[in-house]
Structures are given as C-alpha cells and as structure tokens.
Design a protein around this motif. Structure first.
Motif, PDB file in Angstrom:
ATOM      1  N   GLU A   1     -42.333  13.750 -32.247  1.00 63.68           N
ATOM      2  CA  GLU A   1     -41.078  12.997 -32.255  1.00 63.68           C
ATOM      3  C   GLU A   1     -40.537  12.830 -30.841  1.00 63.68           C
TER       4      GLU A   1
ATOM      5  N   ARG B   1     -42.525  10.245 -29.127  1.00 68.42           N
ATOM      6  CA  ARG B   1     -42.171   8.916 -29.625  1.00 68.42           C
ATOM      7  C   ARG B   1     -40.861   8.451 -28.999  1.00 68.42           C
TER       8      ARG B   1
ATOM      9  N   ALA C   1     -40.350   5.279 -26.692  1.00 65.36           N
ATOM     10  CA  ALA C   1     -39.373   4.253 -27.066  1.00 65.36           C
ATOM     11  C   ALA C   1     -38.428   3.971 -25.912  1.00 65.36           C
TER      12      ALA C   1
ATOM     13  N   LEU D   1     -39.927  -3.628 -33.124  1.00 67.35           N
ATOM     14  CA  LEU D   1     -40.430  -2.445 -33.828  1.00 67.35           C
ATOM     15  C   LEU D   1     -41.733  -1.959 -33.208  1.00 67.35           C
TER      16      LEU D   1
ATOM     17  N   GLN E   1     -42.280   1.551 -31.240  1.00 65.09           N
ATOM     18  CA  GLN E   1     -43.075   2.425 -32.113  1.00 65.09           C
ATOM     19  C   GLN E   1     -42.241   2.925 -33.289  1.00 65.09           C
ATOM     20  N   MET E   2     -41.525   2.004 -33.911  1.00 67.11           N
ATOM     21  CA  MET E   2     -40.731   2.319 -35.092  1.00 67.11           C
ATOM     22  C   MET E   2     -41.282   1.565 -36.287  1.00 67.11           C
ATOM     23  N   HIS E   3     -40.812   1.948 -37.474  1.00 67.50           N
ATOM     24  CA  HIS E   3     -41.449   1.450 -38.687  1.00 67.50           C
ATOM     25  C   HIS E   3     -40.578   0.558 -39.554  1.00 67.50           C
TER      26      HIS E   3
ATOM     27  N   GLU F   1     -34.693   2.760 -38.839  1.00 70.25           N
ATOM     28  CA  GLU F   1     -34.985   3.439 -37.581  1.00 70.25           C
ATOM     29  C   GLU F   1     -34.485   2.624 -36.402  1.00 70.25           C
ATOM     30  N   LEU F   2     -34.627   1.313 -36.502  1.00 70.43           N
ATOM     31  CA  LEU F   2     -34.192   0.430 -35.427  1.00 70.43           C
ATOM     32  C   LEU F   2     -32.676   0.509 -35.238  1.00 70.43           C
TER      33      LEU F   2
ATOM     34  N   TYR G   1     -31.726   3.798 -33.635  1.00 69.98           N
ATOM     35  CA  TYR G   1     -32.041   3.771 -32.208  1.00 69.98           C
ATOM     36  C   TYR G   1     -31.003   2.976 -31.438  1.00 69.98           C
TER      37      TYR G   1
END
Length: 250
Positions: free
Chosen positions: A174, A177, A181, A227, A231-233, A237-238, A241
């Motif tokens: 994490e 990541r 990001a 995304l 590196q988000m899904h 999550e976006l 962030y």
C-alpha cells in the motif's frame, strides 16, 4: 520460518528473513537491535472486554513489563496514554465511544512518543491500512500466541513496525502504491486533473461533461486514464485520493 519485510515505509524497502517467532516486521534500515529490559518497558492496555483486557495485562506483568494503565473505551485510552506516556499502547480497534483508528489519530496529533500496537480480532485489509495510516506502529490479530504477542510488544517498544504474518507485505504494498500514485499525479494532463477535481466534488460524469463542454465518453476516458496512472481500481479510490490531496476544495 516467516519472512520479515525490512525497510523505511516512505523510502527504500527490502525483504529480510526473520527468526521463527511467527511475526513479521517493517523496519527502518537504520534500526538497531539493542537489547531492551522488559522491566523498563511501560504499557497501557485498551480493550472493552474485561476478561481479555485483564488477561493481556496479566501476561504482560508476568513477563516483566510495567502495565501502567488499562482502558475500556477509546476516550479512556487517550486519557491514560496522555497521563502516563507509556512506551507502548496495546489497542483494540472496536472500542466503544472512540474507535481505535480515531484513538491512533488523536494520539498522533499529540506527537507523543508512545508506539501503538493494534491487537484485534480483525485481519481485514482496510482495518489494517486504516490503523497504520492513522499512526499505529504494528498490527496483530488476537489469534497470535502469547510469546508472539510479548515479542511484538518488545519490538514495538524498540521502534519496530510488527505485523501478523502476511500483513507486512500488505502494508508495504500500500505504501508503494501511494508513493507511485504521488509521482504519477505529476504526470496527469491539465484536463485529467480538471476532471479529477470535479469527480472529487461528487459530480456525475454527465454533469462533468456538461460543465466542461465535452462528451460523456470523453469524461469516462479521462477517468480511466487517471485510474491507470494512479494505479487505482475504481471511482471510490479516486475520490478518496482527490480528497486527501485537497482537490475537492480547489
């Protein structure tokens, strides 16, 4: 034998083989294994189940640690730690009143030297990550053996980040990541950043398209590109962030 994950969570990281104590670590590269006398380590135990709380405190005392306080809820845990400034707070997550994650956040804001070791029934990914992001040093599930727990307290007091097997890699992944990001955010185009800001405000793709005078499909493409770069899904999550970066206020 288990695997240790050794490294600075905000810098270089590397794996390292550990002993057979059944716990993993995330360590600073500068950390040194200086011996610590258990009798010099002060601990506060916070758990809402009296029998469990008493058993943990008793195990610590029998092993030679100094238990300087206990707490049955989150607010009491914060008060006990502020009053005694222990080396380690052994903290359950699901506390009445103030949740364990919020306890971590409140104590982190106080900038106290106390290290926090979560001891929880939950090994869920989000619980672990939320606790670490809020300031916990380590995370053990309550199925850990007595000696594993006591060793975890020792290592936590020395500044180690100690985890139940399997969780150290999760935490390191994490943080990697998040680092990626952060660097990828500088690669977003001006239009992608503009769309991201509007997504963070909760606007629908249709409303974003209308606001920017572009098509719905174009908005979707910008979101998909963002995304990928971050590196988000998914949109959730976006949004998290973007809010963490304050983009919803720009």
């Amino acid at each position: 034998m288990t695997r240790d994950m050794t490294g600075d969570m905000t810098g270089d990281m590397r794996p390292n083989q550990s002993g057979g104590d059944g716990i993993e670590e995330v360590e600073s590269l500068e950390a040194e294994d200086e011996p610590v006398d258990d009798a010099s380590i002060t601990v506060v135990v916070a758990d809402d189940h009296p029998m469990w709380r008493d058993a943990v405190a008793r195990d610590l005392t029998d092993a030679g640690f100094q238990v300087v306080g206990t707490a049955a809820d989150g607010a009491a845990a914060v008060r006990r730690v502020k009053a005694t400034t222990p080396d380690v707070l052994v903290l359950d997550l699901n506390l009445p009143g103030v949740h364990g994650v919020e306890v971590c956040a409140q104590l982190a804001a106080e900038e106290l030297p106390t290290k926090i070791l979560i001891l929880s029934v939950s090994g869920e990914r989000q619980d672990v990550l939320d606790a670490v992001k809020a300031g916990a040093s380590g995370y053990l599930v309550k199925s850990a053996a007595r000696e594993e727990f006591l060793e975890a307290v020792r290592r936590t007091a020395r500044g180690r980040a100690v985890f139940t097997p399997g969780l150290a890699g999760l935490v390191l992944g994490e943080f990697r990541r998040m680092q990626n990001a952060g660097s990828a955010a500088t690669q977003l185009t001006e239009r992608e950043t503009e769309v991201l800001k509007l997504v963070a405000t909760g606007m629908s793709y249709k409303d974003i398209a209308t606001s920017l005078f572009i098509s719905h499909r174009t908005v979707q493409n910008h979101v998909q590109n963002t995304l990928g770069k971050l590196q988000m899904h998914n949109r959730v999550e976006l949004v998290r962030y973007a809010i963490s970066k304050g983009l919803h206020r720009d």
